[in-house]
Design a protein around this motif. Structure first.
Motif, PDB file in Angstrom:
ATOM      1  N   GLY A  29      25.743  -2.865  42.098  1.00 34.97           N
ATOM      2  CA  GLY A  29      24.546  -2.825  41.267  1.00 34.97           C
ATOM      3  C   GLY A  29      24.454  -4.017  40.352  1.00 34.97           C
ATOM      4  O   GLY A  29      24.047  -3.887  39.200  1.00 34.97           O
ATOM      5  N   PRO A 134      22.584   4.793  48.509  1.00 37.47           N
ATOM      6  CA  PRO A 134      21.969   4.277  47.280  1.00 37.47           C
ATOM      7  C   PRO A 134      20.566   3.739  47.567  1.00 37.47           C
ATOM      8  O   PRO A 134      20.275   3.308  48.677  1.00 37.47           O
ATOM      9  CB  PRO A 134      22.918   3.151  46.861  1.00 37.47           C
ATOM     10  CG  PRO A 134      23.660   2.781  48.101  1.00 37.47           C
ATOM     11  CD  PRO A 134      23.715   3.984  48.978  1.00 37.47           C
ATOM     12  N   LYS A 135      19.705   3.802  46.573  1.00 37.78           N
ATOM     13  CA  LYS A 135      18.371   3.194  46.720  1.00 37.78           C
ATOM     14  C   LYS A 135      18.539   1.685  46.867  1.00 37.78           C
ATOM     15  O   LYS A 135      19.384   1.092  46.176  1.00 37.78           O
ATOM     16  CB  LYS A 135      17.516   3.502  45.495  1.00 37.78           C
ATOM     17  CG  LYS A 135      17.219   4.978  45.354  1.00 37.78           C
ATOM     18  CD  LYS A 135      16.354   5.241  44.117  1.00 37.78           C
ATOM     19  CE  LYS A 135      16.190   6.744  43.894  1.00 37.78           C
ATOM     20  NZ  LYS A 135      16.232   7.123  42.489  1.00 37.78           N
ATOM     21  N   GLU A 137      16.915  -0.702  45.707  1.00 38.03           N
ATOM     22  CA  GLU A 137      16.730  -1.434  44.448  1.00 38.03           C
ATOM     23  C   GLU A 137      17.914  -1.281  43.495  1.00 38.03           C
ATOM     24  O   GLU A 137      18.004  -1.968  42.480  1.00 38.03           O
ATOM     25  CB  GLU A 137      15.417  -1.020  43.756  1.00 38.03           C
ATOM     26  CG  GLU A 137      15.347   0.422  43.273  1.00 38.03           C
ATOM     27  CD  GLU A 137      14.792   1.383  44.329  1.00 38.03           C
ATOM     28  OE1 GLU A 137      14.904   1.066  45.540  1.00 38.03           O
ATOM     29  OE2 GLU A 137      14.267   2.452  43.938  1.00 38.03           O
ATOM     30  N   SER A 138      18.862  -0.384  43.831  1.00 36.46           N
ATOM     31  CA  SER A 138      20.035  -0.201  42.959  1.00 36.46           C
ATOM     32  C   SER A 138      21.004  -1.381  43.065  1.00 36.46           C
ATOM     33  O   SER A 138      21.848  -1.575  42.198  1.00 36.46           O
ATOM     34  CB  SER A 138      20.776   1.081  43.327  1.00 36.46           C
ATOM     35  OG  SER A 138      21.431   0.919  44.589  1.00 36.46           O
ATOM     36  N   MET A 140      23.416  -1.543  45.085  1.00 35.69           N
ATOM     37  CA  MET A 140      24.746  -1.026  45.451  1.00 35.69           C
ATOM     38  C   MET A 140      25.032  -1.360  46.911  1.00 35.69           C
ATOM     39  O   MET A 140      25.041  -0.481  47.771  1.00 35.69           O
ATOM     40  CB  MET A 140      24.790   0.492  45.251  1.00 35.69           C
ATOM     41  CG  MET A 140      24.761   0.945  43.818  1.00 35.69           C
ATOM     42  SD  MET A 140      26.331   0.642  42.953  1.00 35.69           S
ATOM     43  CE  MET A 140      27.443   1.699  43.882  1.00 35.69           C
ATOM     44  N   ASN A 143      28.453   0.120  49.104  1.00 35.49           N
ATOM     45  CA  ASN A 143      28.550   1.389  49.822  1.00 35.49           C
ATOM     46  C   ASN A 143      28.431   1.242  51.336  1.00 35.49           C
ATOM     47  O   ASN A 143      29.005   2.036  52.081  1.00 35.49           O
ATOM     48  CB  ASN A 143      27.469   2.372  49.318  1.00 35.49           C
ATOM     49  CG  ASN A 143      27.640   2.693  47.845  1.00 35.49           C
ATOM     50  OD1 ASN A 143      28.058   1.815  47.073  1.00 35.49           O
ATOM     51  ND2 ASN A 143      27.344   3.915  47.436  1.00 35.49           N
ATOM     52  N   ARG A 202      28.921   9.394  32.094  1.00 30.48           N
ATOM     53  CA  ARG A 202      28.152   8.587  33.033  1.00 30.48           C
ATOM     54  C   ARG A 202      28.047   7.170  32.500  1.00 30.48           C
ATOM     55  O   ARG A 202      28.510   6.860  31.403  1.00 30.48           O
ATOM     56  CB  ARG A 202      26.738   9.175  33.231  1.00 30.48           C
ATOM     57  CG  ARG A 202      26.724  10.533  33.856  1.00 30.48           C
ATOM     58  CD  ARG A 202      27.299  10.546  35.270  1.00 30.48           C
ATOM     59  NE  ARG A 202      26.360  10.020  36.250  1.00 30.48           N
ATOM     60  CZ  ARG A 202      25.482  10.748  36.935  1.00 30.48           C
ATOM     61  NH1 ARG A 202      25.441  12.042  36.769  1.00 30.48           N
ATOM     62  NH2 ARG A 202      24.659  10.189  37.809  1.00 30.48           N
ATOM     63  N   TRP A 204      27.985   2.783  33.130  1.00 30.92           N
ATOM     64  CA  TRP A 204      28.807   1.669  33.543  1.00 30.92           C
ATOM     65  C   TRP A 204      30.169   1.755  32.855  1.00 30.92           C
ATOM     66  O   TRP A 204      30.254   1.834  31.636  1.00 30.92           O
ATOM     67  CB  TRP A 204      28.040   0.398  33.176  1.00 30.92           C
ATOM     68  CG  TRP A 204      28.740  -0.890  33.423  1.00 30.92           C
ATOM     69  CD1 TRP A 204      29.006  -1.856  32.492  1.00 30.92           C
ATOM     70  CD2 TRP A 204      29.233  -1.369  34.663  1.00 30.92           C
ATOM     71  NE1 TRP A 204      29.649  -2.903  33.101  1.00 30.92           N
ATOM     72  CE2 TRP A 204      29.795  -2.640  34.425  1.00 30.92           C
ATOM     73  CE3 TRP A 204      29.256  -0.845  35.962  1.00 30.92           C
ATOM     74  CZ2 TRP A 204      30.384  -3.388  35.430  1.00 30.92           C
ATOM     75  CZ3 TRP A 204      29.844  -1.597  36.964  1.00 30.92           C
ATOM     76  CH2 TRP A 204      30.394  -2.861  36.690  1.00 30.92           C
TER      77      TRP A 204
END
Lengths: 263, 263
Positions: A29, A134-135, A137-138, A140, A143, A202, A204
């Motif tokens: 991200g 993951p989306k 736009e994330s 990520m 993954n 939750r 970062w």
């Protein structure tokens, strides 16, 4: 050569410098995954060492390097009969990003004299679950490189049901078939979501430093990753991860000190 | 100032150099104790840091420095808002002996958000036992600096009855009364006999590298040290030590990679 091997390639340019190219495919991200970056550093260190295996690696994460060209500067501090010691710095645009101390040696795969059993038994893979994709736009992208099959309660936090303890457990393998080696282990040992998510936190959770030990060369097949923590206090937490190979052998142990996210 | 404070003193001589004098009173039969040497290094690092506490220390032990004058060279790699990163080298006669990476920060003593209980319960101190005094010719001067009261089975190896597992557990305090602080913790975290003795091995078990994390400032009173190992294989073993303070709080965690003795 797999995509991972290519993404971690280090090409010697002079006695103390390796050129690397940080791959955008290992992003969590925005920042690149710390385990991936350690694998890149270790390619250079192992190439430079008279020994074959990175038995101990400590990395301090000073900055978050961007995808693209970078260098690994290696300095051999001492080489003895059974081990060598190297200082390695990942540098980008002239700025030090990650500082590491690495001990290399050669493991011979002897049968253990003593071996603890795993502290947790994993359910069979067919009862384990993946994280949702993951989306796009994330950012990520990490993954897609690996398949993690989680012990379900340890990702209960995804549905608002954290276990209340810092923990994460999963089977791990590379998406592109590849037998695990010490570089894959460097990636695997930092591949789980932060254990504090399961304790109800939750956001970062940046790694400040991470030490991992390679204890044996992994057999082919999936790895089992067992993550836990002992204490969350004062904005800091510890995360221990053990990697076990497909034959049930402990192949790597890590401990990192990280900051609790504010998000 | 206690004898320990004096023995670990570091006096700044220029921007990057501290003079130290390694004390013969911390010998383990020739070499000086690694925890004592880390305490000396950390005096310099903490003095140089904008933060108060060494939250993470990794030391590679390249050589065994002799008692007498030495220098600690410090290089501040980065200082951020919550932590600073320092490289420190213990140098004697112009030769690097110990290489360390240290993260400093300031702990505030907040109540833990999550805390595991100790994995082992210690018997009361009155049921614990001391090691016999070392013979003067052994050169084990370290033993006089501290009082260790052992959980009896974990020193069964002394009488030829090892437990068969890598373990060592003891109460710890300085012989000269002194409240534990981060420097005392550096000593304590490496003060137990090698855990492999309890697994039936003997002989010199040199530490190759050791990482420890300061998790909280210890309360006054004795510490409890819980040492264990997961794997002995290929001539290598891991040793984990946890230090708990007198209020039952986890104050330090260490892991070292060491060589199994041949003796």
């Amino acid at each position: 050569m797999t995509k991972f091997d290519e993404a971690t390639q280090a090409i010697r340019v002079d006695e103390n410098t390796y050129d690397v190219c940080l791959d955008p495919g290992y992003s969590i991200g925005g920042p690149l995954n710390g385990g991936y970056l350690m694998a890149v550093v270790l390619r250079a260190v192992v190439d430079d060492s008279p020994f074959e295996h990175p038995v101990s690696t400590t990395s301090q994460f000073h900055k978050a390097p961007a995808p693209g060209p970078a260098q690994v500067r290696v300095e051999r501090l001492k080489a003895g009969r059974t081990a060598a010691f190297t200082r390695a710095t990942l540098v980008q645009d002239g700025v030090a990003q990650i500082e590491s101390l690495v001990t290399t040696a050669t493991l011979h795969g002897a049968e253990p004299v003593y071996a603890d059993p795993p502290g947790h038994r994993m359910p069979p893979a067919e009862q384990c679950v993946k994280l949702p994709d993951p989306k796009p736009e994330s950012g990520m992208t990490l993954n897609a490189q690996m398949e993690l099959l989680f012990d379900p309660p340890t990702i209960g936090w995804l549905g608002g049901e954290p276990t209340g303890r810092p923990e994460a457990r999963a089977y791990f393998r590379m998406t592109e078939p590849q037998d695990p080696d010490p570089f894959v282990l460097a990636l695997a040992i930092d591949a789980l979501p932060p254990v504090v998510f399961s304790a109800g936190m939750r956001g970062w959770a940046p790694t400040v430093d991470l030490t991992w030990h390679l204890r044996a060369l992994p057999a082919p097949g999936p790895l089992t990753l067992i993550g836990s923590g002992r204490l969350i206090a004062d904005g800091w937490f510890d995360e221990d991860v053990e990697a076990w190979d497909a034959t049930g052998r402990l192949v790597a142990q890590s401990r990192q000190l990280a900051r609790v996210g504010r998000g």
